[in-house]
Design a protein around this motif. Structure first.
Motif, mmCIF file in Angstrom:
data_model
loop_
_atom_site.group_PDB
_atom_site.id
_atom_site.type_symbol
_atom_site.label_atom_id
_atom_site.label_comp_id
_atom_site.label_asym_id
_atom_site.label_seq_id
_atom_site.Cartn_x
_atom_site.Cartn_y
_atom_site.Cartn_z
ATOM 1 N N GLN A 36 -6.285 5.168 15.296
ATOM 2 C CA GLN A 36 -7.184 5.857 13.553
ATOM 3 C C GLN A 36 -6.391 5.025 12.596
ATOM 4 O O GLN A 36 -5.125 5.217 12.580
ATOM 5 N N GLU A 37 -7.288 4.480 11.721
ATOM 6 C CA GLU A 37 -6.505 4.511 10.385
ATOM 7 C C GLU A 37 -6.802 5.019 9.564
ATOM 8 O O GLU A 37 -7.542 6.008 9.412
ATOM 9 N N ARG A 38 -5.883 5.145 8.814
ATOM 10 C CA ARG A 38 -6.458 6.149 7.286
ATOM 11 C C ARG A 38 -6.229 5.418 6.310
ATOM 12 O O ARG A 38 -5.353 4.451 6.225
ATOM 13 N N MET A 39 -6.718 5.915 4.737
ATOM 14 C CA MET A 39 -6.322 4.806 3.478
ATOM 15 C C MET A 39 -6.529 5.627 2.770
ATOM 16 O O MET A 39 -6.978 6.390 2.230
ATOM 17 N N LYS A 57 -5.766 -1.167 -6.037
ATOM 18 C CA LYS A 57 -4.762 -1.395 -4.776
ATOM 19 C C LYS A 57 -4.593 -0.281 -3.219
ATOM 20 O O LYS A 57 -4.612 0.665 -3.008
ATOM 21 N N ALA A 58 -5.349 -0.514 -2.207
ATOM 22 C CA ALA A 58 -5.959 0.087 -0.920
ATOM 23 C C ALA A 58 -4.287 -0.356 -0.060
ATOM 24 O O ALA A 58 -3.822 -1.290 0.288
ATOM 25 N N TYR A 59 -3.966 1.240 0.678
ATOM 26 C CA TYR A 59 -2.610 1.298 1.573
ATOM 27 C C TYR A 59 -3.830 1.377 2.840
ATOM 28 O O TYR A 59 -4.276 2.599 3.226
ATOM 29 N N VAL A 60 -3.001 0.850 3.723
ATOM 30 C CA VAL A 60 -3.778 1.034 5.088
ATOM 31 C C VAL A 60 -2.837 1.189 6.138
ATOM 32 O O VAL A 60 -2.254 0.370 6.524
ATOM 33 N N MET A 61 -3.086 2.447 6.599
ATOM 34 C CA MET A 61 -2.003 3.091 7.529
ATOM 35 C C MET A 61 -2.672 3.226 9.327
ATOM 36 O O MET A 61 -3.775 3.528 9.429
ATOM 37 N N SER A 62 -1.549 2.731 10.304
ATOM 38 C CA SER A 62 -1.799 3.747 11.355
ATOM 39 C C SER A 62 -1.092 4.296 12.074
ATOM 40 O O SER A 62 -0.118 3.331 12.066
ATOM 41 N N GLY A 63 -0.971 5.305 13.160
ATOM 42 C CA GLY A 63 0.239 6.195 13.215
ATOM 43 C C GLY A 63 1.418 6.433 11.241
ATOM 44 O O GLY A 63 0.867 6.474 10.343
ATOM 45 N N ILE A 64 2.330 5.712 11.781
ATOM 46 C CA ILE A 64 3.182 5.781 10.855
ATOM 47 C C ILE A 64 3.822 5.070 10.104
ATOM 48 O O ILE A 64 4.929 4.699 9.249
ATOM 49 N N MET A 121 -13.062 2.531 11.326
ATOM 50 C CA MET A 121 -12.456 4.046 11.125
ATOM 51 C C MET A 121 -13.664 4.136 10.888
ATOM 52 O O MET A 121 -14.035 5.196 11.574
ATOM 53 N N LEU A 122 -14.844 2.817 10.758
ATOM 54 C CA LEU A 122 -16.262 3.595 11.384
ATOM 55 C C LEU A 122 -16.754 4.167 12.781
ATOM 56 O O LEU A 122 -17.606 4.842 13.093
ATOM 57 N N ASN A 123 -15.818 4.370 13.551
ATOM 58 C CA ASN A 123 -16.197 4.829 15.343
ATOM 59 C C ASN A 123 -15.530 6.071 15.153
ATOM 60 O O ASN A 123 -15.810 6.732 16.080
ATOM 61 N N LEU A 387 -0.868 10.288 2.407
ATOM 62 C CA LEU A 387 -1.339 9.429 3.521
ATOM 63 C C LEU A 387 -0.090 10.482 4.762
ATOM 64 O O LEU A 387 -0.313 10.611 5.723
ATOM 65 N N LEU A 388 0.452 11.069 3.945
ATOM 66 C CA LEU A 388 1.396 12.671 4.778
ATOM 67 C C LEU A 388 0.325 14.209 5.518
ATOM 68 O O LEU A 388 0.738 14.354 5.694
ATOM 69 N N LEU A 389 -0.497 14.330 3.997
ATOM 70 C CA LEU A 389 -1.207 15.422 3.939
ATOM 71 C C LEU A 389 -2.383 15.290 4.249
ATOM 72 O O LEU A 389 -2.657 15.327 5.328
#
Length: 795
Positions: A36-39, A57-64, A121-123, A387-389
């Protein structure tokens, strides 16, 4: 009978082992196939006025790590009533994308709502999509209306439920009517009106009590708010029979205590405890409570990444009994570049030189915003706390940055209160136990929005006769390009080198059998998500969480900028008409030839049509030698060796990628109209860490026939055009420099990429006419997933 019991016990152990293996296997599939991704989005400033531009500016993370799952990111803007104002799509490069929203002059709502996501992410649970309210300052502020500010309290038993006869920690959260923390104090009473504990907030409306519920008793909190008004709130009813999970912090571990009711059934005597982080299984153990009512243990955390650990307790049938989230802080998730001024100009239009130095062991992707200090700061979260919390929590957290302000025990204890009072439910354990997986409706974007599509309504034999699809793409800016794409057996076609921006008309025909144009339907750009015209969101508390400090200063600067904008339109004031300044020849040339990400930007520009000596050069590369700082060119006939920032810059001819250097090197200089050399990084080709060279050939006269005339066509939408933030250069002669300068954002740069060779970045910007103190905010992520947030005030 003894033999039967032995067989039953053996069968139970085998079933339990089988389920454990299924859980382990299912979680592994979740991690590998359903990551899963988070933004998180950084903005140039905390609030805006009507008619301004929101830069982000958007940052997209998956896991770490920065995500490599999706190639396209979406950012939508809605008004306060949930009506769509803008639907934008941008290419994701280096786990990030950037863009802008233009706020309509006519908008009358106190805030706008940003929703950002990828198709992937919509899934999953939409509660984890990025959403944020941004305050809009109206030209004529509306009077503040009184709201119901009555505080309320919620109670959260640790693990989910309190159980009769078992000691339990019960956390609480008190908020006022605007969603901000409230201070309370009072007592917890049983149904005989006897005091069983005191209640008092410890931090930002949160606290906890310890309670061992008794059979036949119910409990009520009687508490006073800050105005000394008395309130009553019932505590959640305790279960008659069950099991509880308690988590406590320790050195390099999370200790746990599991308790069960004395008369708990057999399924609550053989238990399982599972720990997961970022969809990865990090701990699993069997718990034997057949001869004891409680047991303690510890989950080693020294090797775990910083973030939220989810601990779940299951019965022997793998039905969840209790769940607790806790925060792991191993102090390795943050890096801190050095940042400071090499030259400071706080006076009117003073020149500033700012330096960012990242350790050469870190490859980083950064963004920076420099604003007038007086406009305040957004306290609803930064890249680290998000992104951490908060991106992993469904509940709201008040001023989450505080929990990363230092590594003291008190801050850690306050953060644990957040863990106790917020839910984390990315997993559907019932589905996992059954071995079921998410229903994927949206495939992940594995390619950018390039020229592509599919042909419908024809047979396989007709497709074979179609040969190739020839298309003429006419952009919104009248730039025309042609492309030929092979048609596959399933009717699909694509050209991965043709990236589309903004709206365009695509005229097309089939080279092998043009009659198919009347028999078929061609759909272009099938992978673009449609917009959601209207949404419903919780708008009752989000804006109220923003600080109001600095709004007066921001409103003043915004109103002054609006006044200047009206003057620039040609408004008559006291008998003097002020008209828009004329565009420079290079600006006109850029608008005529460049499009999409190639337009504007931080680039060297060369007008060969007005350079009388350009034809004397042997090649494009000979012409560029010595003209661009940092770009090293060695020519050898039509070939050339190019180096910038330790790598080769990307090459483009009329915005199409060029793989062979000799293709540009062999061109006649008489055919070239315009050259742009983009400083690293260049976003237009998604491989521009070392910059790019774009060459444009001369266009024909205006008497040419309109391209595509008579051919069928479709209107398509590509990437949203990423505009360039205007930062004046008062060291040059520019008609725009004559106007007053009241910018609240002095500098915005969303794409600063560092490498081991180029880890020291020098930035230049000029002050406005009135600012005497700067606020600098730098945010970013390293290639290995470490985060940075630096905030400095210079005055």
């Amino acid at each position: 009978m003894k033999k039967l019991l032995t067989l039953v016990l053996l069968f139970t152990i085998l079933i339990s082992k089988s389920f454990a293996q299924r859980i382990d296997s299912t979680l592994a599939i979740y991690a590998n196939q359903f990551p899963q991704e988070r933004m998180y989005l950084q903005y140039d400033k905390p609030a805006y006025s009507t008619g301004e531009t929101i830069w982000f500016k958007a940052y997209v993370m998956s896991g770490i790590l920065p995500s490599d799952i999706s190639k396209n990111g979406y950012a939508d803007l809605y008004d306060a009533d949930g009506r769509l104002l803008a639907h934008s799509v941008f290419p994701i490069v280096e786990g990030s994308f950037h863009g802008q929203f233009d706020i309509p002059d006519s908008i009358a709502t106190p805030f706008v709502h940003v929703k950002a996501y990828t198709a992937w992410m919509l899934n999953f649970d939409t509660a984890f999509l990025y959403e944020k309210d941004i305050r809009i300052l109206q030209k004529t502020p509306k009077p503040i209306t009184k709201t119901n500010n009555t505080p309320s309290v919620q109670f959260f038993p640790e693990g989910g439920d309190a159980v009769v006869g078992l000691p339990s920690k019960i956390a609480f959260k008190a908020i006022d009517g605007t969603g901000k923390p409230a201070k309370i104090k009072g007592f917890v009473l049983n149904n005989a009106n006897a005091v069983v504990d005191t209640i008092k907030t410890q931090h930002d409306g949160m606290g906890f009590i310890r309670l061992t519920p008794k059979a036949g008793e119910t409990y009520t909190a009687k508490w006073h708010d800050e105005q000394n008004a008395v309130h009553q709130t019932p505590l959640p009813a305790a279960k008659a029979i069950g099991a509880t999970l308690e988590i406590n912090a320790g050195d390099n571990k999370k200790g746990f205590i599991i308790r069960r009711s004395a008369d708990a059934p057999g399924n609550m005597q053989q238990l399982h405890i599972v720990g997961t982080m970022n969809q990865q299984l990090v701990y699993m153990a069997n718990v034997n409570l057949q001869t004891s009512q409680f047991i303690g243990g510890a989950i080693p955390t020294e090797a775990l990444p910083t973030g939220i650990l989810q601990v779940t307790l299951f019965d022997s049938n793998w039905s969840p009994l209790a769940e607790r989230i806790c925060f792991i802080n191993n102090k390795e998730a943050i890096f801190e570049p050095e940042a400071g001024f090499k030259a400071l100009g706080l006076g009117k239009r003073g020149k500033n030189t700012f330096e960012i130095d990242v350790p050469d062991t870190i490859i980083a992707n950064l963004s920076i915003a420099i604003t007038d200090k007086g406009i305040g700061v957004d306290s609803t979260g930064n890249i680290i706390s998000s992104l951490l919390l908060t991106s992993d929590l469904k509940g709201r957290v008040y001023k989450p940055d505080y929990y990363f302000s230092n590594n003291s025990d008190s801050v850690a204890q306050h953060l644990d209160l957040v863990m106790l009072t917020n839910g984390w439910r990315r997993y559907n354990w019932q589905a996992i136990v059954k071995g079921e997986f998410p229903d994927i409706k949206y495939s992940n974007d594995t390619s950018y929005l390039t020229f592509s599509g599919k042909i419908y309504g024809v047979t396989s034999s007709q497709l074979r006769s179609a040969g190739q699809l020839f298309a003429i793409i006419k952009g919104k800016d009248s730039i025309t390009q042609t492309v030929t794409a092979a048609i596959k057996s399933d009717g699909t076609f694509e050209d991965p080198n043709m990236v589309l921006f903004d709206s365009a008309k695509i005229y097309y025909q089939f080279i092998g059998n043009n009659n198919l144009a009347d028999m078929s339907e061609v759909r272009f750009m099938n992978n673009v998500l449609p917009s959601q015209k209207r949404i419903v969101f919780d708008k009752s508390k989000m804006v109220s969480l923003q600080d109001t400090a600095g709004l007066a200063r921001l409103r003043y600067l915004a109103s002054e900028e609006a006044r200047l904008k009206e003057l620039a339109k040609g408004t008559t004031l006291q008998g003097v008409t002020v008209t828009t300044k004329a565009k420079s020849p290079l600006q006109k040339l850029d608008e005529e030839y460049a499009s999409g990400l190639f337009q504007g930007s931080d680039a060297y520009q060369f007008d060969l049509t007005n350079d009388p000596v350009s034809n004397a050069y042997q090649s494009v590369f000979a012409y560029l030698q010595g003209k661009v700082a940092g770009l090293q060119i060695t020519t050898n006939g039509t070939n050339a060796s190019l180096s910038w920032r330790g790598g080769s810059p990307s090459l483009y001819l009329n915005e199409m990628p060029v793989q062979d250097v000799s293709q540009l090197g062999s061109m006649s200089m008489a055919d070239i109209a315009y050259i742009k050399v983009f400083r690293p990084p260049f976003m237009g080709g998604f491989n521009g860490a070392n910059g790019a060279i774009a060459v444009y050939t001369k266009k024909g006269g205006p008497s040419q026939a309109a391209p595509g005339k008579g051919l069928p066509y479709k209107n398509v939408i590509g990437y949203t055009v990423m505009k360039e933030f205007y930062s004046p250069n008062y060291a040059t002669i520019d008609p725009r420099n004559e106007a007053e300068d009241l910018r609240s954002t002095l500098y915005w740069n969303p794409m600063i990429l560092t490498t081991a060779e180029n880890h020291r970045i020098i930035l230049n910007f000029f002050n406005n006419d009135v600012t005497d103190a700067f606020r600098i905010i730098i945010e970013g992520v390293s290639k290995d997933g470490r985060l940075t947030h630096i905030e400095k005030v210079v005055e």
